[in-house]
Design a protein around this motif. Structure first.
Motif, PDB file in Angstrom:
ATOM      1  N   ARG A 142       0.832  -1.208   0.000  1.00 25.50           N
ATOM      2  CA  ARG A 142       0.000   0.000   0.000  1.00 25.50           C
ATOM      3  C   ARG A 142       0.865   1.256   0.000  1.00 25.50           C
ATOM      4  NH1 ARG A 142      -4.415  -0.145   4.506  1.00 25.50           N
ATOM      5  NH2 ARG A 142      -4.945   1.796   3.468  1.00 25.50           N
ATOM      6  N   ILE A 143       1.956   1.226   0.760  1.00 22.51           N
ATOM      7  CA  ILE A 143       2.871   2.372   0.793  1.00 22.51           C
ATOM      8  C   ILE A 143       3.507   2.569  -0.575  1.00 22.51           C
ATOM      9  CG2 ILE A 143       5.086   3.175   1.731  1.00 22.51           C
ATOM     10  CD1 ILE A 143       4.209   1.923   4.426  1.00 22.51           C
ATOM     11  N   GLU A 144       3.902   1.483  -1.211  1.00 23.32           N
ATOM     12  CA  GLU A 144       4.506   1.567  -2.553  1.00 23.32           C
ATOM     13  C   GLU A 144       3.527   2.177  -3.557  1.00 23.32           C
ATOM     14  OE1 GLU A 144       5.677  -1.621  -5.954  1.00 23.32           O
ATOM     15  OE2 GLU A 144       6.343  -2.102  -3.919  1.00 23.32           O
ATOM     16  N   ARG A 145       2.281   1.749  -3.510  1.00 17.58           N
ATOM     17  CA  ARG A 145       1.270   2.337  -4.407  1.00 17.58           C
ATOM     18  C   ARG A 145       1.051   3.814  -4.092  1.00 17.58           C
ATOM     19  NH1 ARG A 145      -1.486  -2.689  -3.425  1.00 17.58           N
ATOM     20  NH2 ARG A 145      -2.857  -1.622  -1.963  1.00 17.58           N
ATOM     21  N   SER A 146       1.076   4.143  -2.823  1.00 13.68           N
ATOM     22  CA  SER A 146       0.902   5.540  -2.420  1.00 13.68           C
ATOM     23  C   SER A 146       2.045   6.408  -2.947  1.00 13.68           C
ATOM     24  CB  SER A 146       0.828   5.638  -0.893  1.00 13.68           C
ATOM     25  OG  SER A 146       0.736   6.963  -0.470  1.00 13.68           O
ATOM     26  N   VAL A 147       3.265   5.910  -2.852  1.00 15.85           N
ATOM     27  CA  VAL A 147       4.433   6.649  -3.360  1.00 15.85           C
ATOM     28  C   VAL A 147       4.331   6.809  -4.874  1.00 15.85           C
ATOM     29  CG1 VAL A 147       6.936   6.486  -3.715  1.00 15.85           C
ATOM     30  CG2 VAL A 147       5.966   6.037  -1.465  1.00 15.85           C
ATOM     31  N   PHE A 148       3.900   5.768  -5.570  1.00 13.19           N
ATOM     32  CA  PHE A 148       3.733   5.836  -7.020  1.00 13.19           C
ATOM     33  C   PHE A 148       2.694   6.887  -7.397  1.00 13.19           C
ATOM     34  CE2 PHE A 148       1.750   4.443 -10.999  1.00 13.19           C
ATOM     35  CZ  PHE A 148       2.872   4.311 -11.813  1.00 13.19           C
ATOM     36  N   ARG A 149       1.566   6.876  -6.673  1.00  9.19           N
ATOM     37  CA  ARG A 149       0.527   7.879  -6.932  1.00  9.19           C
ATOM     38  C   ARG A 149       1.055   9.286  -6.690  1.00  9.19           C
ATOM     39  NH1 ARG A 149      -3.063   3.976  -4.186  1.00  9.19           N
ATOM     40  NH2 ARG A 149      -4.528   3.218  -5.756  1.00  9.19           N
ATOM     41  N   GLN A 150       1.736   9.475  -5.557  1.00  7.33           N
ATOM     42  CA  GLN A 150       2.273  10.801  -5.219  1.00  7.33           C
ATOM     43  C   GLN A 150       3.226  11.304  -6.293  1.00  7.33           C
ATOM     44  OE1 GLN A 150       3.968   9.909  -1.330  1.00  7.33           O
ATOM     45  NE2 GLN A 150       2.820  11.642  -0.502  1.00  7.33           N
ATOM     46  N   ARG A 151       4.157  10.465  -6.680  1.00  8.09           N
ATOM     47  CA  ARG A 151       5.178  10.862  -7.648  1.00  8.09           C
ATOM     48  C   ARG A 151       4.541  11.270  -8.982  1.00  8.09           C
ATOM     49  NH1 ARG A 151       8.255   6.462  -7.505  1.00  8.09           N
ATOM     50  NH2 ARG A 151       7.175   5.514  -9.255  1.00  8.09           N
ATOM     51  N   ASN A 152       3.619  10.475  -9.468  1.00  7.94           N
ATOM     52  CA  ASN A 152       3.005  10.767 -10.759  1.00  7.94           C
ATOM     53  C   ASN A 152       2.029  11.939 -10.694  1.00  7.94           C
ATOM     54  OD1 ASN A 152       4.001   8.705 -12.773  1.00  7.94           O
ATOM     55  ND2 ASN A 152       3.482   7.441 -11.020  1.00  7.94           N
ATOM     56  N   PHE A 153       1.306  12.053  -9.593  1.00  6.39           N
ATOM     57  CA  PHE A 153       0.371  13.174  -9.457  1.00  6.39           C
ATOM     58  C   PHE A 153       1.136  14.490  -9.305  1.00  6.39           C
ATOM     59  CE2 PHE A 153      -2.934  15.640  -7.116  1.00  6.39           C
ATOM     60  CZ  PHE A 153      -3.863  15.651  -8.131  1.00  6.39           C
ATOM     61  N   LYS A 154       2.227  14.447  -8.567  1.00  5.98           N
ATOM     62  CA  LYS A 154       3.059  15.651  -8.415  1.00  5.98           C
ATOM     63  C   LYS A 154       3.629  16.069  -9.764  1.00  5.98           C
ATOM     64  CE  LYS A 154       7.027  17.455  -5.930  1.00  5.98           C
ATOM     65  NZ  LYS A 154       8.147  17.149  -5.058  1.00  5.98           N
ATOM     66  N   ALA A 155       4.075  15.102 -10.562  1.00  5.23           N
ATOM     67  CA  ALA A 155       4.600  15.412 -11.904  1.00  5.23           C
ATOM     68  C   ALA A 155       3.514  16.038 -12.772  1.00  5.23           C
ATOM     69  CB  ALA A 155       5.147  14.147 -12.561  1.00  5.23           C
ATOM     70  N   TYR A 156       2.282  15.551 -12.646  1.00  2.00           N
ATOM     71  CA  TYR A 156       1.169  16.128 -13.413  1.00  2.00           C
ATOM     72  C   TYR A 156       0.918  17.570 -12.983  1.00  2.00           C
ATOM     73  CZ  TYR A 156      -3.625  17.291 -14.604  1.00  2.00           C
ATOM     74  OH  TYR A 156      -4.748  17.943 -15.041  1.00  2.00           O
ATOM     75  N   LEU A 157       0.879  17.806 -11.672  1.00  2.00           N
ATOM     76  CA  LEU A 157       0.614  19.162 -11.184  1.00  2.00           C
ATOM     77  C   LEU A 157       1.713  20.137 -11.601  1.00  2.00           C
ATOM     78  CD1 LEU A 157      -0.776  18.487  -7.589  1.00  2.00           C
ATOM     79  CD2 LEU A 157      -2.055  19.151  -9.633  1.00  2.00           C
ATOM     80  N   GLU A 158       2.939  19.658 -11.696  1.00  2.00           N
ATOM     81  CA  GLU A 158       4.043  20.524 -12.112  1.00  2.00           C
ATOM     82  C   GLU A 158       3.957  20.903 -13.580  1.00  2.00           C
ATOM     83  OE1 GLU A 158       7.493  18.326 -10.916  1.00  2.00           O
ATOM     84  OE2 GLU A 158       7.294  18.941  -8.810  1.00  2.00           O
ATOM     85  N   LYS A 159       3.283  20.094 -14.385  1.00  2.00           N
ATOM     86  CA  LYS A 159       3.107  20.393 -15.809  1.00  2.00           C
ATOM     87  C   LYS A 159       2.068  21.480 -16.047  1.00  2.00           C
ATOM     88  CE  LYS A 159       3.799  15.681 -17.226  1.00  2.00           C
ATOM     89  NZ  LYS A 159       3.162  14.562 -17.918  1.00  2.00           N
ATOM     90  N   LEU A 160       1.160  21.666 -15.086  1.00  2.35           N
ATOM     91  CA  LEU A 160       0.094  22.644 -15.250  1.00  2.35           C
ATOM     92  C   LEU A 160       0.639  24.067 -15.138  1.00  2.35           C
ATOM     93  CD1 LEU A 160      -2.684  21.047 -13.005  1.00  2.35           C
ATOM     94  CD2 LEU A 160      -2.509  20.950 -15.490  1.00  2.35           C
ATOM     95  N   SER A 161      -0.104  24.991 -15.714  1.00  3.57           N
ATOM     96  CA  SER A 161       0.276  26.392 -15.559  1.00  3.57           C
ATOM     97  C   SER A 161       0.021  26.803 -14.113  1.00  3.57           C
ATOM     98  CB  SER A 161      -0.545  27.271 -16.509  1.00  3.57           C
ATOM     99  OG  SER A 161      -1.891  27.320 -16.083  1.00  3.57           O
ATOM    100  N   LEU A 162       0.589  27.910 -13.710  1.00  3.81           N
ATOM    101  CA  LEU A 162       0.431  28.393 -12.341  1.00  3.81           C
ATOM    102  C   LEU A 162      -1.038  28.660 -12.022  1.00  3.81           C
ATOM    103  CD1 LEU A 162       1.881  29.212  -9.773  1.00  3.81           C
ATOM    104  CD2 LEU A 162       2.105  31.515 -10.699  1.00  3.81           C
TER     105      LEU A 162
END
Length: 165
Positions: A74-94
């Motif tokens: 569960r922790i591994e899946r959580s880290v995977f979700r965090q990493r990919n969601f953070k990368a998505y949010l960084e792609k968005l405009s401010l």
């Protein structure tokens, strides 16, 4: 307009860090509880009466490791979700990022553009699909939406296409 389940899913994604921290604390509590239990043979009284109860290390340690393994996954899946969601949010405009954070982190009533909501839900769907494939689980097929309008003949034709008639 988002349905309630999509809204909950988005809020969960914005609270991934707290969920991750809760899983870490839960794992630590499981280990602590295991080592605090009575591991010696002792007398116990319950509905069966008085009897001796012993600690079975072969069974108890196996149960502990199975439980810790589940939590680790569960922790591994959580880290995977965090990493990919953070990368998505960084792609968005401010501006787009601020819309989402205002609504889902700060709880403000913000009107989010339709394209941004659709894009966000697509990204979450992709992350969940990737988690399924990483776990060797076939993801659920996407729901097909059939848009109906006022014209009965058009609706009948669309439904026939949908059901492959």
């Amino acid at each position: 307009m988002l349905d309630i389940f999509d809204e909950i899913m988005i809020k969960n994604y914005f609270s991934l860090l707290s969920n991750h921290n809760r899983l870490i604390a839960y794992r630590k509590n499981i280990k602590t509880a295991f080592y605090l239990q009575n591991m010696s043979t002792h007398i116990e009284y319950d509905e069966l009466g008085m009897h001796a109860k012993g600690f079975r290390p072969d069974r108890e340690v196996e149960k502990l490791y199975e439980c810790l393994e589940l939590i680790d996954r569960r922790i591994e899946r959580s880290v995977f979700r965090q990493r990919n969601f953070k990368a998505y949010l960084e792609k968005l405009s401010l501006e787009e990022s601020q819309y989402l954070k205002s609504k889902y982190l700060e709880g403000k009533e913000v009107l989010i553009p339709e394209y941004l909501q659709a894009d966000l839900l697509d990204e979450i769907s992709e992350i969940e699909t990737a988690i399924c494939y990483r776990s060797n689980v076939e993801p659920e097929p996407e729901k097909i939406v059939v848009d109906l309008d006022e014209d009965v003949d058009d609706n009948l034709e669309r439904l026939c296409d949908f059901f492959a008639i």
